[in-house]
Design an enzyme around this catalytic site. Structure first.
Site, PDB file in Angstrom:
ATOM      1  N   SER A 126       0.862  -1.192   0.000  1.00  0.00           N
ATOM      2  CA  SER A 126       0.000   0.000   0.000  1.00  0.00           C
ATOM      3  C   SER A 126       0.895   1.238   0.000  1.00  0.00           C
ATOM      4  CB  SER A 126      -0.866   0.027   1.260  1.00  0.00           C
ATOM      5  OG  SER A 126      -1.517   1.276   1.373  1.00  0.00           O
ATOM      6  N   TYR A 148      -1.454  -0.602  10.186  1.00  0.00           N
ATOM      7  CA  TYR A 148      -1.682  -1.064   8.803  1.00  0.00           C
ATOM      8  C   TYR A 148      -0.499  -0.657   7.919  1.00  0.00           C
ATOM      9  CZ  TYR A 148      -3.718  -1.107   4.094  1.00  0.00           C
ATOM     10  OH  TYR A 148      -3.946  -1.321   2.752  1.00  0.00           O
TER      11      TYR A 148
HETATM   12  P1  NAP Z   1     -11.754  -5.360   0.384  1.00  0.00           P
HETATM   13  O1  NAP Z   1     -12.638  -4.741  -0.651  1.00  0.00           O
HETATM   14  O2  NAP Z   1     -12.038  -5.098   1.821  1.00  0.00           O
HETATM   15  O3  NAP Z   1     -11.747  -6.948   0.126  1.00  0.00           O
HETATM   16  C1  NAP Z   1     -10.973  -7.732   0.976  1.00  0.00           C
HETATM   17  C2  NAP Z   1     -10.949  -9.158   0.467  1.00  0.00           C
HETATM   18  O4  NAP Z   1     -10.037  -9.885   1.298  1.00  0.00           O
HETATM   19  C3  NAP Z   1     -12.272  -9.873   0.547  1.00  0.00           C
HETATM   20  O5  NAP Z   1     -12.332 -10.765  -0.546  1.00  0.00           O
HETATM   21  C4  NAP Z   1     -12.166 -10.637   1.869  1.00  0.00           C
HETATM   22  O6  NAP Z   1     -12.949 -11.825   1.888  1.00  0.00           O
HETATM   23  C5  NAP Z   1     -10.701 -11.000   1.853  1.00  0.00           C
HETATM   24  N1  NAP Z   1     -10.097 -11.271   3.163  1.00  0.00           N
HETATM   25  C6  NAP Z   1      -9.878 -10.423   4.196  1.00  0.00           C
HETATM   26  N2  NAP Z   1      -9.257 -11.065   5.214  1.00  0.00           N
HETATM   27  C7  NAP Z   1      -9.096 -12.342   4.802  1.00  0.00           C
HETATM   28  C8  NAP Z   1      -8.529 -13.494   5.383  1.00  0.00           C
HETATM   29  N3  NAP Z   1      -7.993 -13.467   6.625  1.00  0.00           N
HETATM   30  N4  NAP Z   1      -8.522 -14.650   4.674  1.00  0.00           N
HETATM   31  C9  NAP Z   1      -9.046 -14.702   3.421  1.00  0.00           C
HETATM   32  N5  NAP Z   1      -9.576 -13.642   2.809  1.00  0.00           N
HETATM   33  C10 NAP Z   1      -9.617 -12.477   3.498  1.00  0.00           C
HETATM   34  O7  NAP Z   1     -10.221  -4.949   0.149  1.00  0.00           O
HETATM   35  P2  NAP Z   1      -9.479  -4.237  -1.101  1.00  0.00           P
HETATM   36  O8  NAP Z   1      -9.653  -2.781  -0.981  1.00  0.00           O
HETATM   37  O9  NAP Z   1      -9.852  -4.923  -2.368  1.00  0.00           O
HETATM   38  O10 NAP Z   1      -7.951  -4.538  -0.745  1.00  0.00           O
HETATM   39  C11 NAP Z   1      -7.237  -5.633  -1.275  1.00  0.00           C
HETATM   40  C12 NAP Z   1      -5.776  -5.482  -0.902  1.00  0.00           C
HETATM   41  O11 NAP Z   1      -5.274  -4.238  -1.406  1.00  0.00           O
HETATM   42  C13 NAP Z   1      -5.532  -5.457   0.612  1.00  0.00           C
HETATM   43  O12 NAP Z   1      -4.327  -6.137   0.906  1.00  0.00           O
HETATM   44  C14 NAP Z   1      -5.382  -3.980   0.917  1.00  0.00           C
HETATM   45  O13 NAP Z   1      -4.607  -3.732   2.066  1.00  0.00           O
HETATM   46  C15 NAP Z   1      -4.693  -3.488  -0.344  1.00  0.00           C
HETATM   47  N6  NAP Z   1      -4.878  -2.055  -0.585  1.00  0.00           N
HETATM   48  C16 NAP Z   1      -6.107  -1.532  -0.778  1.00  0.00           C
HETATM   49  C17 NAP Z   1      -6.235  -0.161  -0.977  1.00  0.00           C
HETATM   50  C18 NAP Z   1      -7.562   0.529  -1.190  1.00  0.00           C
HETATM   51  O14 NAP Z   1      -7.625   1.762  -1.171  1.00  0.00           O
HETATM   52  N7  NAP Z   1      -8.650  -0.206  -1.422  1.00  0.00           N
HETATM   53  C19 NAP Z   1      -5.105   0.657  -0.959  1.00  0.00           C
HETATM   54  C20 NAP Z   1      -3.865   0.083  -0.748  1.00  0.00           C
HETATM   55  C21 NAP Z   1      -3.756  -1.289  -0.561  1.00  0.00           C
HETATM   56  P3  NAP Z   1     -14.528 -11.844   2.304  1.00  0.00           P
HETATM   57  O15 NAP Z   1     -15.281 -11.259   1.134  1.00  0.00           O
HETATM   58  O16 NAP Z   1     -14.853 -13.288   2.517  1.00  0.00           O
HETATM   59  O17 NAP Z   1     -14.628 -10.993   3.537  1.00  0.00           O
END
Ligand code: NAP
Length: 249
Positions: free
Chosen positions: A144, A158
Site C-alpha cells: 500500500s 496497517y
Molecule cells: P476489500 O474490498 O475489503 O476486500 C478484501 C478481500 O479480502 C475480501 O475478498 C475478503 O474476503 C478478503 N479477506 C480479508 N481477510 C481475509 C482473510 N484473513 N482470509 C481470506 N480472505 C480475506 O479490500 P481491497 O480494498 O480490495 O484490498 C485488497 C488489498 O489491497 C488489501 O491487501 C489492501 O490492504 C490493499 N490495498 C487496498 C487499498 C484501497 O484503497 N482499497 C489501498 C492500498 C492497498 P470476504 O469477502 O470473505 O470478507
C-alpha cells in the site's frame, strides 16, 4: 492458458475480485480464496464462468495456518501446476492513534496482512520452485502507499504491516530468483472498494480524492491490470519491484 492456475487470496471483493475477473478473461484458471462472504465469491464465479472462465472457490482464513494448508491441499487436488499467487487478502482497522492500539488489534493486523502472505508464499514456493521440482511462477504481493506515508492518526499499524510486505517482497524475490520465481509488489493508493467502510470510513476514497495528484480515486480494475502484467511473461525480467499504482500520490 487454462493449464495455468493462479491463486488469488481475498478474491471475492474489491481488488481481488477485479483481478480474478481479468485473469479469467486472459485465459488463466483461477482459484478464488475468500474468508467469509460466500455470496460475493459465488457472484464473481458466476460472472467469470458465464464468460467461459474457470474459477475454483477456496474458503480459508489465510491468517490461520491450518486453513492455508487445507486450501493448498485442495489446490493440489485440482491437478494443475500452480503458476502464480496473488497475496491480496488484507484488512484495515478503524482510525486510531498508536497510543490507543490494543495488542488484539495489532495481532489481527500482523496475522491478516503479514503472516498470511508469508505462509501462502511459503506453500506456493514449495510448489513452483525448480529447487523443489516445480516449473517456476510469479508472486504478486499487495502492499500500500501507506507503507511510504505512515498513515499517522489513521492506522500506523496497517502502514507498518504493508512496509513489512515491501521488505518481504525484496527478500523473497532475491531468495528465489534463480529458481524460476519472480516476486513483486503493488502499492495501490486510494482505491474505491469496501475496505474503507470496513475501517469505519465509507466515504474515504471520495474525501481524499482531491489530495491525489490525478484528482481521483483509482478503481480495482486499474490495480488488477498492474497485477496481471506482473504475473505475465511480459514482465519476465521484473522481480523485486514495488510498483506504485496511486495516481501520483
Ligand atoms: P476489500 O474490498 O475489503 O476486500 C478484501 C478481500 O479480502 C475480501 O475478498 C475478503 O474476503 C478478503 N479477506 C480479508 N481477510 C481475509 C482473510 N484473513 N482470509 C481470506 N480472505 C480475506 O479490500 P481491497 O480494498 O480490495 O484490498 C485488497 C488489498 O489491497 C488489501 O491487501 C489492501 O490492504 C490493499 N490495498 C487496498 C487499498 C484501497 O484503497 N482499497 C489501498 C492500498 C492497498 P470476504 O469477502 O470473505 O470478507
Amino acid at each position: 492458458m487454462k493449464e495455468k492456475l493462479i491463486l488469488v487470496t481475498g478474491g471475492s471483493r474489491g481488488i481481488g475480485a477485479a483481478c480474478v475477473k481479468l485473469l479469467c478473461a486472459q485465459g488463466y484458471a483461477v482459484a478464488l480464496n475468500y474468508a467469509r462472504n460466500l455470496e460475493a465469491a459465488q457472484a464473481v464465479q458466476r460472472e467469470c464462468e458465464a464468460a467461459g472462465g474457470i474459477v475454483h472457490l477456496m474458503q480459508a482464513d489465510v491468517s490461520e495456518e491450518p486453513q492455508v494448508m487445507a486450501m493448498f491441499a485442495a489446490l493440489d487436488a485440482i491437478g494443475l501446476p500452480l503458476a502464480g499467487l496473488v497475496n491480496n487478502a488484507g484488512v484495515v482497522d478503524v482510525a486510531a492513534r498508536v497510543d490507543q492500539m490494543s495488542v488484539a488489534r495489532l495481532e489481527r493486523m500482523w496475522r491478516s496482512n503479514v503472516l498470511s502472505s508469508f505462509i501462502c508464499a511459503r506453500e506456493a514456493v514449495k510448489r513452483m520452485s525448480s529447487r523443489h521440482g516445480g516449473q517456476g511462477g510469479a508472486i504478486v504481493n499487495l502492499s500500500s502507499a501507506a507503507a511510504r506515508l505512515g498513515s499517522p492518526g489513521q492506522y500506523v499499524d496497517y502502514a507498518a504491516s504493508k512496509a513489512a510486505i515491501d521488505t518481504f517482497t525484496l527478500g523473497l524475490a532475491r531468495e528465489v530468483a534463480a529458481e524460476g520465481i519472480r516476486v513483486n509488489a503493488i502499492r495501490p493508493g486510494i482505491i474505491a472498494t469496501d475496505i474503507h467502510a470496513s475501517g469505519g470510513q465509507p466515504d474515504r476514497a471520495q474525501q481524499l480524492a482531491p489530495q491525489v495528484p490525478m484528482q481521483r480515486a483509482g478503481s480495482a480494475e486499474e490495480v488488477a491490470q498492474a497485477i496481471a502484467w506482473l504475473l505475465s511473461d511480459a514482465a519476465s525480467y521484473t522481480t523485486g519491484a514495488i510498483l506504485d499504482v496511486s495516481g501520483g500520490r
